[in-house]
Design an enzyme around this catalytic site. Structure first.
Site, mmCIF file in Angstrom:
data_model
loop_
_atom_site.group_PDB
_atom_site.id
_atom_site.type_symbol
_atom_site.label_atom_id
_atom_site.label_comp_id
_atom_site.label_asym_id
_atom_site.label_seq_id
_atom_site.Cartn_x
_atom_site.Cartn_y
_atom_site.Cartn_z
ATOM 1 N N GLN A 131 35.787 18.498 10.111
ATOM 2 C CA GLN A 131 35.802 19.696 9.287
ATOM 3 C C GLN A 131 36.132 19.366 7.838
ATOM 4 O OE1 GLN A 131 38.279 22.822 10.842
ATOM 5 N NE2 GLN A 131 38.151 24.062 8.998
ATOM 6 N N CYS A 137 36.411 26.376 11.239
ATOM 7 C CA CYS A 137 36.735 25.755 12.530
ATOM 8 C C CYS A 137 36.163 26.565 13.685
ATOM 9 C CB CYS A 137 38.241 25.603 12.682
ATOM 10 S SG CYS A 137 39.161 27.168 12.611
ATOM 11 N N HIS A 292 44.005 28.473 14.430
ATOM 12 C CA HIS A 292 42.960 27.453 14.447
ATOM 13 C C HIS A 292 42.152 27.562 15.735
ATOM 14 C CE1 HIS A 292 41.058 23.826 13.109
ATOM 15 N NE2 HIS A 292 41.567 23.048 14.047
ATOM 16 N N ASN A 316 39.933 19.036 18.610
ATOM 17 C CA ASN A 316 40.229 19.664 17.327
ATOM 18 C C ASN A 316 39.078 19.383 16.356
ATOM 19 O OD1 ASN A 316 41.225 20.453 14.835
ATOM 20 N ND2 ASN A 316 43.203 19.438 15.074
ATOM 21 N N TRP A 318 38.975 19.273 13.326
ATOM 22 C CA TRP A 318 39.354 18.436 12.190
ATOM 23 C C TRP A 318 38.919 16.983 12.400
ATOM 24 C CZ3 TRP A 318 45.119 20.025 10.874
ATOM 25 C CH2 TRP A 318 45.113 21.315 10.329
#
Length: 704
Positions: A131, A137, A292, A316, A318
């Site tokens: 990300q 997200c 998130h 995740n 990220w």
């Protein structure tokens, strides 16, 4: 036992026939590899699946035709520049960044960034995604789940493009919007701020599918700014055209574990999110990020200590940042897990993916999101032969039909709004049988418009209101257990604005007949009224068969591993090897051409489902294996026979060192026993002995 071949014909008893057949062909490599479900198999790349080659009713966003525009650019020697979504701050959005930073944005093509860029390298994976500065997200979590389900992925990411052949700076991607698939064309100029990607950036520097797909989604939504904050549920639907349901983990349904199991088994897309909208992107000491969205990439029960442990795998977007509690990478819980199982499941890297227990999952996360073409995540309990059908209705809210601002009166809704009737003929009191999804559509020039508060009532015909659901989201979806009867759905809104809506009513069918004359479609469901979406053998066959409408051993291996190894009990004995699938194919190959036709596969499918049911039923201690006594009972349940000597040979041939047989070995063993038994009976014509020539015998044992 004498199995030597004599020059002249030899008399064979049925016992000798079966003994020879059982010991002849290799069916499964030994091992106890844990393969819990297809959600745990990693990326599929661009393998041929026989999935949809085209989409029904595909619309061109902004009337842009990808093939025509690319051909025009190639003929003129130009790189495409998209005037409808230009390399300009308007495409970013006025409020995503401060004005001074907005004017520092630079747009660069992948060919300016890398000497040898690729759209895709080594398949499509969630680990390709990291990300960027934009808070999307919610979209990336859905995209991460999409990479695990290639039957949907190939819809969104067309294969007819890249940087190597016919490159003209133009790409296209597809999304489902309000009942139709839309083809979105973009140029490949990507936004950078201070030399860094503003948008999602790939983990591999010269792989660009995540950044380009995100740009296409931003165009569809109106700007990159409109990706900054959103609903995971919306993205799941946009990437699949399916139906999604949200489950509160703070007040979970009593059958949450069964829902998760059914979702994993039926290859659903899954995600989850944490609470904390006012503390968004705050990472707690335990590694979980507040406000998130995450992807659920696997769920499985594993042997642990003296019982079983239900663990969930989460990723995740990220691309880093993981849970630090029990079952995380390097946690002591993994020391109590069988080494082979630990090796298969644990990926000890800082890649954003981690395991956690089901209990911790419910403690740390607030919402679970599950999506599929039809609500297969509600397929638990008595589910054999269960399918879903869908009715679709598109209509318009107008001020005369709305219930009025802040007026939730059911009577008003019923009297002024259209009613849509459906009939529930029967039901299973153990499982849900109706899902209703209502979606509001904003006008095409109102991408920034806020959602209305919408909902629906359910009433019995000529009776009182039974249910009422309202939410300030793009779509409101809920599931029900309704007894037989006639019902009406009444869509409502609390606003006096004119908006179009899409209503879909999914109903579970318990009496589906596989001989129905409704032809199965190899394409993803387009919500055709009353369209059956099921896992019948015809639909499965078409998903995996090649262009010649046949399945070879490699395709059969992929099919068996992805379709039949969904249950944790059937997966503990290992996966179907290529050799085992060659053996299975040979047993069913009536034409002896190395492929299975639809008719031949139908025979195999019925046997496979039968033996899966028998295996699960006879595995009384739920170990994932059958011992000798359980195998004997399973053979009897199947209507076959095996004396003690044959039983000993079967366990010796197909069992492990502990004389146990896992599901895949059990299937190979039983298919061979069944096929050879019936072959003998057909040749014998009721006698207990047959005469075969050496050529006949060799033909039988060397291929089958």
């Amino acid at each position: 036992m004498d199995t030597s071949i004599q020059p002249s014909a030899e008399k064979l008893t049925i016992s000798k026939w079966c003994h020879a057949a059982i010991t002849e062909i290799s069916c499964q490599e030994r091992g106890t590899m844990l393969a819990p479900s297809s959600t745990l198999t990693l990326e599929q790349g661009w393998q041929k699946t026989g999935a949809m080659e085209s989409l029904q009713n595909l619309k061109k966003f902004n009337n842009q035709d990808f093939s025509h525009l690319r051909a025009l650019c190639l003929s003129q020697g130009l790189l495409f520049e998209d005037d409808t979504f230009p390399a300009h701050v308007n495409s970013i959005g006025p409020n995503l960044l401060p004005k001074d930073k907005l004017h520092q944005i630079q747009w660069k093509r992948p060919t300016e960034l890398q000497r040898n860029p690729y759209l895709i390298m080594d398949g499509v994976s969630r680990f390709d995604i990291m990300q960027g500065e934009i808070g999307d997200c919610w979209m990336l979590a859905a995209l991460g789940s999409l990479t695990l389900q290639k039957q949907f992925l190939e819809n969104v990411l067309p294969k007819d493009q890249g940087f190597q052949d016919n490159y003209a700076g133009i790409f296209h991607f597809r999304f489902w919007q309000y009942g139709d698939w839309v083809d979105v064309v973009i140029d490949d100029r990507l936004p950078f701020l201070n030399g860094r990607y503003l948008s999602v950036h790939p983990r591999t520097s010269n792989e660009f599918w995540p950044s380009l797909l995100e740009k296409a989604y931003a165009k569809l939504r109106g700007s990159y700014q409109n990706l900054h904050g959103g609903y995971l549920s919306d993205a799941l639907v946009d990437l699949t055209g399916g139906v999604q349901v949200q489950f509160s983990l703070k007040d979970p349904p009593p059958d949450l574990e069964e829902i998760l199991k059914a979702a994993a088994k039926s290859q659903c897309l899954m995600g989850c999110s944490t609470s904390g909208q006012l503390r968004r992107n705050i990472e707690l000491k335990n590694g979980i990020v507040q406000g998130h969205a995450y992807t659920i990439t696997g769920t499985v029960k594993i042997p642990y200590k003296n019982g079983w442990k239900h663990i969930i795998r989460i990723w995740n977007p990220w691309g880093h940042g993981e849970w630090k509690g029990p079952w995380s990478d390097g946690s002591p819980q993994w020391d109590r897990v069988e080494p082979k199982c630990r090796e298969d499941l644990l990926r000890n890297k800082d890649d954003g993916e981690f395991w956690m227990s089901c209990e911790n999952f419910q403690e740390q996360f607030s919402w679970l999101y599950i999506c599929n073409s039809t609500p297969t995540f509600l397929n638990f309990g008595d589910q054999h032969g269960t399918t879903w059908s869908v009715d679709r209705h598109i209509s318009l809210w107008s001020p005369a039909l709305a219930t009025g601002r802040n007026n939730y009166s059911p009577a008003g809704a019923v009297s002024t709004n259209p009613q849509y009737f459906f009939k529930v003929p029967d039901y299973d009191p153990k499982t849900y049988n109706v899902v209703i999804s209502l979606m509001q559509k904003h006008a095409e020039d109102m991408q920034d418009a806020k959602n209305l508060k919408i909902g629906f009532f359910i009433t019995m015909k000529d009776s009182k209101v039974l249910k009422q659901i309202f939410s300030l989201t793009r779509d409101v979806t809920s599931y029900f257990l309704l007894s037989p009867g006639t019902y009406a759905v009444v869509p409502t809104t609390t606003e006096d604005q004119e908006f179009e809506f899409l209503l879909r009513i999914f109903m579970k069918n318990h009496d589906y007949n596989e001989t129905s004359n409704v032809p199965p479609s190899p394409e993803l469901p387009m919500d055709v009224p009353r369209q059956n979406q099921d896992r019948s053998y015809k639909a499965v066959f078409l998903r995996y068969a090649g262009q010649d409408s046949a399945i070879d051993a490699s395709q059969l291996q992929q099919l068996l591993n992805e379709v039949f190894l969904q249950d944790e009990m059937t997966s503990l004995g290992g996966r179907f090897s290529f050799d085992s699938c060659r053996g299975i194919l040979a047993l069913m190959d009536l034409n002896s051409n190395g492929q299975l036709t639809l008719q031949e596969f139908g025979i195999l499918w019925r046997s496979l489902t039968k033996y899966m049911d028998i295996f699960i039923m006879e595995d009384r201690n739920h170990s994932g294996f059958l011992d000798v006594s359980e195998l004997k009972s399973a053979i009897q349940t199947a209507g076959l026979a095996a004396d003690e000597q044959l039983l000993r040979l079967m366990v010796l041939r197909y069992g492990d060192a502990a004389r146990r047989i896992g599901f895949t070995d059990f299937v190979c063993c039983m298919l061979r026993l069944e096929t050879m038994t019936y072959a003998f009976q057909n040749l014998a014509g009721g006698r207990s002995q047959i005469l075969v020539t050496a050529k006949e015998w060799l033909t039988l044992v060397m291929y089958t």
